[in-house]
Design a protein around this motif. Sequence first.
Motif, PDB file in Angstrom:
ATOM      1  N   LYS A 174       9.938  41.367  42.546  1.00  0.00           N
ATOM      2  CA  LYS A 174       8.765  40.833  41.871  1.00  0.00           C
ATOM      3  C   LYS A 174       8.674  40.775  40.512  1.00  0.00           C
ATOM      4  CE  LYS A 174       3.847  42.581  40.987  1.00  0.00           C
ATOM      5  NZ  LYS A 174       3.077  43.309  41.458  1.00  0.00           N
ATOM      6  N   HIS A 175       9.823  40.714  39.823  1.00  0.00           N
ATOM      7  CA  HIS A 175       9.918  40.692  38.272  1.00  0.00           C
ATOM      8  C   HIS A 175      11.689  41.169  37.776  1.00  0.00           C
ATOM      9  CE1 HIS A 175       5.770  41.175  37.267  1.00  0.00           C
ATOM     10  NE2 HIS A 175       5.793  42.595  37.796  1.00  0.00           N
ATOM     11  N   VAL A 176      11.604  40.511  36.631  1.00  0.00           N
ATOM     12  CA  VAL A 176      12.513  40.438  36.207  1.00  0.00           C
ATOM     13  C   VAL A 176      12.672  40.541  34.749  1.00  0.00           C
ATOM     14  CG1 VAL A 176      14.935  38.875  35.615  1.00  0.00           C
ATOM     15  CG2 VAL A 176      14.345  38.595  37.682  1.00  0.00           C
ATOM     16  N   VAL A 177      13.455  42.145  33.675  1.00  0.00           N
ATOM     17  CA  VAL A 177      13.958  42.297  32.998  1.00  0.00           C
ATOM     18  C   VAL A 177      14.614  42.149  32.589  1.00  0.00           C
ATOM     19  CG1 VAL A 177      12.977  44.098  31.441  1.00  0.00           C
ATOM     20  CG2 VAL A 177      11.956  43.887  33.307  1.00  0.00           C
ATOM     21  N   ALA A 178      15.235  40.915  31.264  1.00  0.00           N
ATOM     22  CA  ALA A 178      16.651  40.724  31.134  1.00  0.00           C
ATOM     23  C   ALA A 178      15.756  40.861  29.734  1.00  0.00           C
ATOM     24  CB  ALA A 178      16.990  40.425  31.150  1.00  0.00           C
ATOM     25  N   PRO A 179      15.896  41.527  28.565  1.00  0.00           N
ATOM     26  CA  PRO A 179      16.179  41.212  27.126  1.00  0.00           C
ATOM     27  C   PRO A 179      16.155  39.970  26.589  1.00  0.00           C
ATOM     28  CG  PRO A 179      16.925  43.737  27.186  1.00  0.00           C
ATOM     29  CD  PRO A 179      17.014  42.530  28.352  1.00  0.00           C
ATOM     30  N   TRP A 180      18.060  39.195  26.563  1.00  0.00           N
ATOM     31  CA  TRP A 180      18.350  38.096  26.181  1.00  0.00           C
ATOM     32  C   TRP A 180      18.976  37.102  27.190  1.00  0.00           C
ATOM     33  CZ3 TRP A 180      21.188  43.544  26.131  1.00  0.00           C
ATOM     34  CH2 TRP A 180      20.627  43.777  24.697  1.00  0.00           C
ATOM     35  N   THR A 181      18.486  36.542  26.443  1.00  0.00           N
ATOM     36  CA  THR A 181      19.102  34.827  27.060  1.00  0.00           C
ATOM     37  C   THR A 181      20.921  35.144  27.520  1.00  0.00           C
ATOM     38  OG1 THR A 181      19.793  33.484  24.726  1.00  0.00           O
ATOM     39  CG2 THR A 181      17.733  33.755  26.447  1.00  0.00           C
ATOM     40  N   GLY A 211      29.424  47.573  26.270  1.00  0.00           N
ATOM     41  CA  GLY A 211      27.993  48.399  27.852  1.00  0.00           C
ATOM     42  C   GLY A 211      26.931  49.498  27.731  1.00  0.00           C
ATOM     43  N   HIS A 212      28.023  50.263  26.697  1.00  0.00           N
ATOM     44  CA  HIS A 212      26.595  51.737  26.334  1.00  0.00           C
ATOM     45  C   HIS A 212      25.699  51.032  25.499  1.00  0.00           C
ATOM     46  CE1 HIS A 212      26.211  55.863  25.772  1.00  0.00           C
ATOM     47  NE2 HIS A 212      25.179  55.352  26.328  1.00  0.00           N
ATOM     48  N   MET A 213      26.560  50.155  24.111  1.00  0.00           N
ATOM     49  CA  MET A 213      25.058  50.087  23.170  1.00  0.00           C
ATOM     50  C   MET A 213      24.276  48.803  24.023  1.00  0.00           C
ATOM     51  SD  MET A 213      26.355  47.506  20.328  1.00  0.00           S
ATOM     52  CE  MET A 213      25.669  46.365  20.833  1.00  0.00           C
ATOM     53  N   LEU A 214      24.842  48.164  24.777  1.00  0.00           N
ATOM     54  CA  LEU A 214      23.283  47.431  25.319  1.00  0.00           C
ATOM     55  C   LEU A 214      22.381  47.860  26.482  1.00  0.00           C
ATOM     56  CD1 LEU A 214      25.734  43.953  25.808  1.00  0.00           C
ATOM     57  CD2 LEU A 214      24.432  44.080  23.989  1.00  0.00           C
ATOM     58  N   GLN A 243      15.423  50.844  25.577  1.00  0.00           N
ATOM     59  CA  GLN A 243      14.264  50.755  24.919  1.00  0.00           C
ATOM     60  C   GLN A 243      13.868  49.878  24.360  1.00  0.00           C
ATOM     61  OE1 GLN A 243      16.078  50.033  20.527  1.00  0.00           O
ATOM     62  NE2 GLN A 243      17.263  52.371  20.102  1.00  0.00           N
ATOM     63  N   HIS A 244      13.644  48.657  24.893  1.00  0.00           N
ATOM     64  CA  HIS A 244      12.883  47.737  25.688  1.00  0.00           C
ATOM     65  C   HIS A 244      12.189  47.955  27.020  1.00  0.00           C
ATOM     66  CE1 HIS A 244      11.608  43.482  26.612  1.00  0.00           C
ATOM     67  NE2 HIS A 244      11.729  43.271  28.173  1.00  0.00           N
ATOM     68  N   LEU A 245      12.779  48.501  28.395  1.00  0.00           N
ATOM     69  CA  LEU A 245      12.459  48.902  29.583  1.00  0.00           C
ATOM     70  C   LEU A 245      10.904  49.780  28.758  1.00  0.00           C
ATOM     71  CD1 LEU A 245      15.254  49.202  31.573  1.00  0.00           C
ATOM     72  CD2 LEU A 245      12.756  47.418  31.918  1.00  0.00           C
ATOM     73  N   HIS A 246      11.387  51.088  27.820  1.00  0.00           N
ATOM     74  CA  HIS A 246      10.338  51.986  27.121  1.00  0.00           C
ATOM     75  C   HIS A 246       8.844  51.493  26.808  1.00  0.00           C
ATOM     76  CE1 HIS A 246      11.562  56.224  28.378  1.00  0.00           C
ATOM     77  NE2 HIS A 246      12.949  56.643  27.965  1.00  0.00           N
ATOM     78  N   HIS A 247       9.316  50.834  26.037  1.00  0.00           N
ATOM     79  CA  HIS A 247       7.991  49.190  25.161  1.00  0.00           C
ATOM     80  C   HIS A 247       7.328  49.239  26.532  1.00  0.00           C
ATOM     81  CE1 HIS A 247       5.675  47.529  22.255  1.00  0.00           C
ATOM     82  NE2 HIS A 247       6.565  46.084  23.475  1.00  0.00           N
ATOM     83  N   ARG A 248       8.242  48.060  27.950  1.00  0.00           N
ATOM     84  CA  ARG A 248       7.493  47.984  28.435  1.00  0.00           C
ATOM     85  C   ARG A 248       6.919  48.733  29.146  1.00  0.00           C
ATOM     86  NH1 ARG A 248       9.439  42.532  30.219  1.00  0.00           N
ATOM     87  NH2 ARG A 248       7.475  42.782  31.062  1.00  0.00           N
ATOM     88  N   PHE A 249       7.145  49.789  29.203  1.00  0.00           N
ATOM     89  CA  PHE A 249       6.405  51.143  30.467  1.00  0.00           C
ATOM     90  C   PHE A 249       5.257  51.609  29.767  1.00  0.00           C
ATOM     91  CE2 PHE A 249      11.083  52.068  32.281  1.00  0.00           C
ATOM     92  CZ  PHE A 249      10.738  51.207  33.544  1.00  0.00           C
ATOM     93  N   ASP A 250       5.553  51.769  27.937  1.00  0.00           N
ATOM     94  CA  ASP A 250       4.621  52.282  27.229  1.00  0.00           C
ATOM     95  C   ASP A 250       2.964  51.661  27.573  1.00  0.00           C
ATOM     96  OD1 ASP A 250       6.607  54.690  27.437  1.00  0.00           O
ATOM     97  OD2 ASP A 250       6.610  53.933  25.619  1.00  0.00           O
ATOM     98  N   GLU A 251       3.604  50.019  27.499  1.00  0.00           N
ATOM     99  CA  GLU A 251       2.455  48.951  26.862  1.00  0.00           C
ATOM    100  C   GLU A 251       1.737  48.561  28.073  1.00  0.00           C
ATOM    101  OE1 GLU A 251       1.315  47.789  23.785  1.00  0.00           O
ATOM    102  OE2 GLU A 251       2.508  49.061  23.072  1.00  0.00           O
ATOM    103  N   GLU A 262      19.703  57.952  32.578  1.00  0.00           N
ATOM    104  CA  GLU A 262      19.952  59.191  31.832  1.00  0.00           C
ATOM    105  C   GLU A 262      18.860  59.125  30.360  1.00  0.00           C
ATOM    106  OE1 GLU A 262      23.525  59.427  29.628  1.00  0.00           O
ATOM    107  OE2 GLU A 262      24.853  59.562  31.752  1.00  0.00           O
ATOM    108  N   ARG A 263      18.623  57.652  30.090  1.00  0.00           N
ATOM    109  CA  ARG A 263      17.702  56.771  29.120  1.00  0.00           C
ATOM    110  C   ARG A 263      16.749  57.161  29.134  1.00  0.00           C
ATOM    111  NH1 ARG A 263      18.875  56.047  23.895  1.00  0.00           N
ATOM    112  NH2 ARG A 263      17.047  54.445  23.041  1.00  0.00           N
TER     113      ARG A 263
END
Length: 245
Positions: A74-81, A102-105, A111-119, A155-156
């Motif tokens: 249904k959806h693809v979530v990707a922060p970057w090109t 990898g851990h940093m990314l 964080q990006h997903l949390h924002h999408r969930f909260d909104e 975990e996040r």
Amino acid sequence: MHCQPEYKHQVYIWLKNNQTCLICDEASESGDCVCNVCETELPWLMDQCTVCALPLPMDGLICGQCQKFPPAFKHVVAPWTYSFPVDTLISRFKHQARWPLGHMLARLLGQHLHHRFDEAELSRPDCLLPVPMARKRLRERGFNQAQMLARWLSERLDIPVDEHLVLRPHETVAQHTLDAKTRKRNLLTAFALAPGAQVQGRHFALVDDVLTTGTTAHSLARLLMDAGAQQVDVYCLARTPKPGA
């Protein structure tokens, strides 16, 4: 061995008073080990297809490919090109076992997903599923980067991960060496569900590092939807632009 993916603790020392950005090596006050300047200058994916996240000239559109051949997800979530420096960071994570990158990314994706969930732009899945890797490639690399990303995201986001629900019982040619048409044929029988897999009525999110043509994600999503899944989304670090764009 502490270099194995099953190791539960930090894979690098976290210095409270001397954190450095993993991209530019300058001092950073961020807990994500990336300075504000580098984070801002990452190739953030802006206008995109509302289904497959393909970069587009305008936001809120569905690309021609998704209109003509709607994918099973249904959806693809990707922060970057998939461009510099994200492409280099992912490559070093995958091919040089630079797990801190990898851990940093993964933290930034979380964080990006949390924002999408909260909104309320995105519904939370019941379970994360890492894209399985062929056994030969897993032996050569020593770890599955999608599996590690899924664990860090789990975990996040406080969402369970199931590393054994989807299997890859057959060896296939590496997807990046094939054109789009051959990729589809290559994956016809590549994946299978584990015996007794609980799929009916559940919302899953596939986790991978990069989405290119979406053929792998579509094959896995179709397998899950045919087994009774309610919805399948895709979470990845980066989306490749259309060839020639």
